[in-house]
Each structure stands twice: as structure tokens, then as C-alpha cells.
Scaffold this motif. Structure first.
Motif, PDB file in Angstrom:
ATOM      1  N   TYR A 282       0.823  -1.215   0.000  1.00 13.08           N
ATOM      2  CA  TYR A 282       0.000   0.000   0.000  1.00 13.08           C
ATOM      3  C   TYR A 282       0.857   1.265   0.000  1.00 13.08           C
ATOM      4  CZ  TYR A 282      -3.994  -2.989   1.142  1.00 13.08           C
ATOM      5  OH  TYR A 282      -4.976  -3.951   1.112  1.00 13.08           O
ATOM      6  N   ARG A 286       2.006   8.906  -1.896  1.00 11.99           N
ATOM      7  CA  ARG A 286       1.008   9.616  -1.091  1.00 11.99           C
ATOM      8  C   ARG A 286       0.522   8.813   0.109  1.00 11.99           C
ATOM      9  NH1 ARG A 286      -0.535  11.026  -6.414  1.00 11.99           N
ATOM     10  NH2 ARG A 286      -0.229  13.259  -6.809  1.00 11.99           N
ATOM     11  N   ILE A 287       1.052   7.609   0.289  1.00  6.56           N
ATOM     12  CA  ILE A 287       0.652   6.779   1.438  1.00  6.56           C
ATOM     13  C   ILE A 287       1.920   6.358   2.158  1.00  6.56           C
ATOM     14  CG2 ILE A 287      -0.510   4.681   2.195  1.00  6.56           C
ATOM     15  CD1 ILE A 287      -2.203   4.777  -0.307  1.00  6.56           C
ATOM     16  N   LEU A 314      -8.328   2.767   2.652  1.00  8.33           N
ATOM     17  CA  LEU A 314      -7.592   3.572   1.667  1.00  8.33           C
ATOM     18  C   LEU A 314      -8.432   3.826   0.425  1.00  8.33           C
ATOM     19  CD1 LEU A 314      -4.067   1.899   1.961  1.00  8.33           C
ATOM     20  CD2 LEU A 314      -4.793   4.108   2.881  1.00  8.33           C
ATOM     21  N   ARG A 318      -9.211   7.505  -1.311  1.00 11.43           N
ATOM     22  CA  ARG A 318      -9.091   7.882  -2.724  1.00 11.43           C
ATOM     23  C   ARG A 318     -10.425   8.344  -3.306  1.00 11.43           C
ATOM     24  NH1 ARG A 318      -5.151   3.624  -2.648  1.00 11.43           N
ATOM     25  NH2 ARG A 318      -6.818   2.060  -2.813  1.00 11.43           N
ATOM     26  N   ARG A 326      -3.273  12.837   1.055  1.00 11.43           N
ATOM     27  CA  ARG A 326      -2.225  11.964   1.584  1.00 11.43           C
ATOM     28  C   ARG A 326      -2.808  11.110   2.720  1.00 11.43           C
ATOM     29  NH1 ARG A 326       2.928  12.731   0.427  1.00 11.43           N
ATOM     30  NH2 ARG A 326       3.546  11.927   2.471  1.00 11.43           N
ATOM     31  N   ALA A 327      -2.215   9.936   2.908  1.00 15.23           N
ATOM     32  CA  ALA A 327      -2.678   9.032   3.956  1.00 15.23           C
ATOM     33  C   ALA A 327      -1.474   8.452   4.682  1.00 15.23           C
ATOM     34  CB  ALA A 327      -3.544   7.922   3.364  1.00 15.23           C
ATOM     35  N   TRP A 328      -1.702   8.056   5.923  1.00 16.50           N
ATOM     36  CA  TRP A 328      -0.648   7.474   6.758  1.00 16.50           C
ATOM     37  C   TRP A 328      -1.180   6.187   7.394  1.00 16.50           C
ATOM     38  CZ3 TRP A 328      -1.821  12.515   6.275  1.00 16.50           C
ATOM     39  CH2 TRP A 328      -0.795  13.404   5.887  1.00 16.50           C
ATOM     40  N   VAL A 342      -5.316   4.183  10.152  1.00 20.10           N
ATOM     41  CA  VAL A 342      -5.253   4.791   8.814  1.00 20.10           C
ATOM     42  C   VAL A 342      -5.791   6.215   8.942  1.00 20.10           C
ATOM     43  CG1 VAL A 342      -5.987   4.644   6.420  1.00 20.10           C
ATOM     44  CG2 VAL A 342      -5.610   2.539   7.729  1.00 20.10           C
ATOM     45  N   ASP A 344      -5.925  10.273   7.135  1.00 24.10           N
ATOM     46  CA  ASP A 344      -5.749  11.048   5.902  1.00 24.10           C
ATOM     47  C   ASP A 344      -5.920  12.522   6.212  1.00 24.10           C
ATOM     48  OD1 ASP A 344      -8.581  12.061   5.210  1.00 24.10           O
ATOM     49  OD2 ASP A 344      -8.934   9.916   5.509  1.00 24.10           O
TER      50      ASP A 344
END
Length: 411
Positions: A282, A286-287, A314, A318, A326-328, A342, A344
């Protein structure tokens, strides 16, 4: 051409086998010497002579058998012990009753301990206990009654063989641990060498394409974005990205034991897999993925469900936060549970929107995320503040994970 690391496996058993071979030869000569000095006191000396002839031939012919653990088979151990027991039981037929009652040695004498030690080195203290018990029974039968010196010798052989067997087991466990450590060190050095080579070439090219593509714009910007994603993925791989759990350490109370873990089957019936391996794909430009330095082992079915829930979260990022969001992903291996978060930086979810979507039949969060975690005995919490992004926290209690793993094994 750079030198490659070569792992040399050191054997702590080999000196023991060599010592055992020498012991068998020396004790054979010692037993023959005892017989020679007391030859005139034997009632039937021809029995002793015949036995020693067999003992010499057997000892010399079987020296290759005690060279290593592979050659020392169970059949050989049984035959070797039979030779020792036969010598003990033949002693009353060859020697006089007075010498036996007075504490005279048996025909094999201390050669018998070599047969017991072979059991100890080959199979550990349990095998040594079985062999020494058989020798003890034969000695008591030879003497006819439990005399003090006989009991003393029996206990000495029994304790010594079990102690040596236990030491051998500990040495083997330490050897396996050391070999694994050497393999890891060699693999780490090779990874570092490859990382330097890749960093000097491929990563720099990808970084340059990303910068130039972004500056040019248009189709070149899309090419730069793809190059940036590949740079992040490759950098994660060469910097020590997660690898499948191939070995896990056993209980420290049982010694330094390393057990191999089988590759997981589709039905989840094999050993654990590392959750980090399923979440690593994943990660992209951007992640971002933040994970523990150690493996996060879970039963295969559980790990797949957690990874699927993360994928669903995720997908929502999107779909609803836009392509630029962006996501973490944060993975935490707590003592009592595994937590995956998760987060964003999107616009967030308006209050009541999740309940409204569920009422309209849109069950992405309800089924794909919360439903999966509920089936695992865990929970999924969604926290969102308009304008400040969304956070999905997935929790799987380790008690539920172990119970699910036991059910998979029973199937």
C-alpha cells in the motif's frame, strides 16, 4: 567484483563425537588389560577371550559410526547397547562368584559408559536416561543383589549421561541460534551493498525524473509522479523493508530455540505471517507506512482480513478525499492487541454521514471495515472532523487472534 559473505556453520557436536571415538578405543584397551591381569582368576576364561575379540572387532569396525550424528543411527545405538549388556550378563559365566561378590569389574567394564554416551550425544538426556536405565538393570542382574558399589556406579552413569545429554541439547540450540545470527549478518551486509549500488544509480535517476517531470508539467508531470511512487517503493525495499516471518524464537525458559515457520496456506492452517508484508504494497508517494522494527506475526486468515480492512479504508480515502490527499498507516504491536491506524488529510466526513450512507445501502465502512474486525473479535473506530481529515483505528485483541489460530489448526 565485491566479495560475497560466506556463512560457515560451526559444529559444537563434532568434538564430542571425536572424544567418544577415542574413549571407546581407550576403554577397550583398558578392559582387555583388566582381563589380562586377572586372567588366572576366571572360571571360564575362554568366554572372556571370545567376548573381548568381539569387542575389539566391534569397536574398530564402528568407529565411522561415531564420527557424527548422521552416521550414528538408531539401529547402531541399539546394537552397541546390546554388546555392552551382553558383556555385563556374560560376566557371571566367565568370572568367579567370589570376584563378582567382591566388586570385581564386568567384562566390558567402563566401555559400557561409551555406549550410553552415544545415546546422550545423539538424542539428548531422554535417550541417555533410557540407555543408562537398561545398563543399571543389567548390572543389578549381574550382581544378583543391589550392593553398595553397584548402586554407586549405576547412579554415577545415570546422572553423568543425563547431564551430558542435557548439555548437548543446549549446545545444539545455541548452535542453531548462532548460525541464524551469522546468516542474518551476512544477509544484512549484502542488503547494504545492494542498497549502496541502487542508491547510486536507480534511485537517483528516479528522483531526477520526478523533479524534471514536475517542473515540465503536462504528461511529463504524470511520468514524474509514477517515478516518485517507484522511488518510494524501491527505497523502502532496499532500506530493510519487511520480510516474511521465517523463524520465531521459542520460550526463553526452554532455551534459545529457533523454530522454522511454514508458509501460510489459503485455509490459514500453517504458521503465522508478518502483517507488515501485507501492508507494505500500500505504501507509495502519497501513502506512508510506519511499522515496528520487529515482525508482527498473525494467523494468515487474520492478517489477510486486517489488510483487506486497511485496503477498504484507503479506497475510501481515494474516493472521497480526492486524488491529491495523503494518507498514513501506523502499525502498533501492543502487548495485548495489534492496532492499525489509517489517517488522511482530506476534508473529513460530515456528522451523521456514515449512518446516512448505511441507511442508503452503502455498506463500505459497515461491512468492509467494521464487519471484518467484528468477525475477528476486534473493533473499528472511525473518527472524523470536517476539514481535518479522517482516522480509522483497527484493533485486534491477541487473545482473539490466538483463539482463531487454534481453530485453524483444528481444521
Amino acid at each position: 567484483m565485491p566479495k560475497r559473505e560466506r556463512v560457515v556453520r560451526m559444529s559444537v557436536e563434532l568434538p564430542l563425537w571425536r572424544a567418544l571415538a577415542g574413549y571407546r578405543v581407550l576403554t577397550t584397551l583398558y578392559a582387555i588389560g583388566l582381563c589380562a591381569t586377572a586372567y588366572g582368576q576366571f572360571v571360564r576364561p575362554w568366554i572372556a577371550v571370545g567376548y573381548y575379540a568381539v569387542l575389539v572387532v566391534w569397536t574398530l569396525a564402528t568407529l565411522p559410526r561415531v564420527a557424527n550424528a548422521a552416521s550414528c543411527t538408531r539401529g547402531f545405538l541399539a546394537a552397541d547397547l546390546a554388546v555392552a549388556l551382553a558383556g555385563i550378563l556374560l560376566t557371571p559365566l566367565a568370572d568367579s562368584h567370589e570376584r563378582i561378590a567382591g566388586g570385581g569389574p564386568t567384562l566390558p567394564s567402563i566401555w559400557t559408559a561409551g555406549a550410553v554416551l552415544a545415546f546422550a550425544i545423539k538424542g539428548g538426556w531422554r535417550w541417555a536416561a533410557v540407555a543408562s536405565t537398561a545398563v543399571a538393570a543389567a548390572n543389578l542382574a549381574e550382581r544378583g543383589h543391589p550392593a553398595r558399589d553397584t548402586v554407586h556406579n549405576v547412579v554415577l552413569v545415570w546422572v553423568a549421561s543425563i547431564a551430558i545429554g542435557y548439555v548437548v541439547e543446549v549446545a545444539r540450540a545455541s548452535e542453531r541460534t548462532l548460525a541464524r545470527a551469522l546468516e542474518i549478518e551476512a544477509a544484512t551486509r549484502e542488503r547494504e551493498r545492494l542498497a549502496r549500488d541502487i542508491h547510486d544509480g536507480v534511485l537517483q535517476v528516479l528522483a531526477m525524473v520526478k523533479r524534471r517531470g514536475t517542473a515540465l508539467g503536462g504528461e511529463a508531470a504524470e511520468l514524474g509522479r509514477l517515478a516518485g511512487e517507484q522511488e518510494v517503493a524501491l527505497r523502502t525495499l532496499v532500506s530493510g523493508g519487511p520480510v516474511p516471518v521465517s523463524r520465531v524464537s521459542g520460550d526463553a525458559a526452554a532455551g534459545a530455540v529457533v523454530r522454522a515457520v511454514e508458509v501460510a496456506d489459503e485455509d490459514g492452517s500453517a504458521g503465522p505471517v508478518d502483517l507488515r508484508c501485507l501492508l507494505a504494497p500500500y505504501a507509495c508517494a502519497r501513502i506512508a507506512l510506519a511499522e515496528p522494527g520487529a515482525p508482527v506475526p498473525l494467523p494468515p486468515a487474520v492478517a489477510r482480513e486486517v489488510a483487506a480492512a486497511v485496503g477498504a479504508a484507503l479506497d475510501n480515502v481515494r474516493r472521497h478525499a480526492g486524488p491529491q490527499a495523503r494518507a498514513w498507516i501506523l502499525v502498533e504491536d501492543e502487548p495485548g492487541e495489534v492496532v492499525v491506524t489509517v489517517r488522511d488529510d482530506g476534508p473529513g466526513i460530515p456528522a451523521g454521514r456514515l449512518a446516512e450512507a448505511e441507511g442508503e445501502g452503502r455498506l463500505g465502512v459497515a461491512l468492509s471495515i467494521r464487519g471484518r474486525l467484528r468477525d475477528l473479535g476486534g473493533s473499528a473506530d472511525v473518527v472524523s472532523v470536517p476539514g481535518q481529515g479522517t482516522e480509522v483505528e483497527l484493533k485486534v485483541p491477541k487473545g482473539a487472534v490466538r483463539a482463531r489460530g487454534r481453530k485453524a489448526e483444528q481444521r
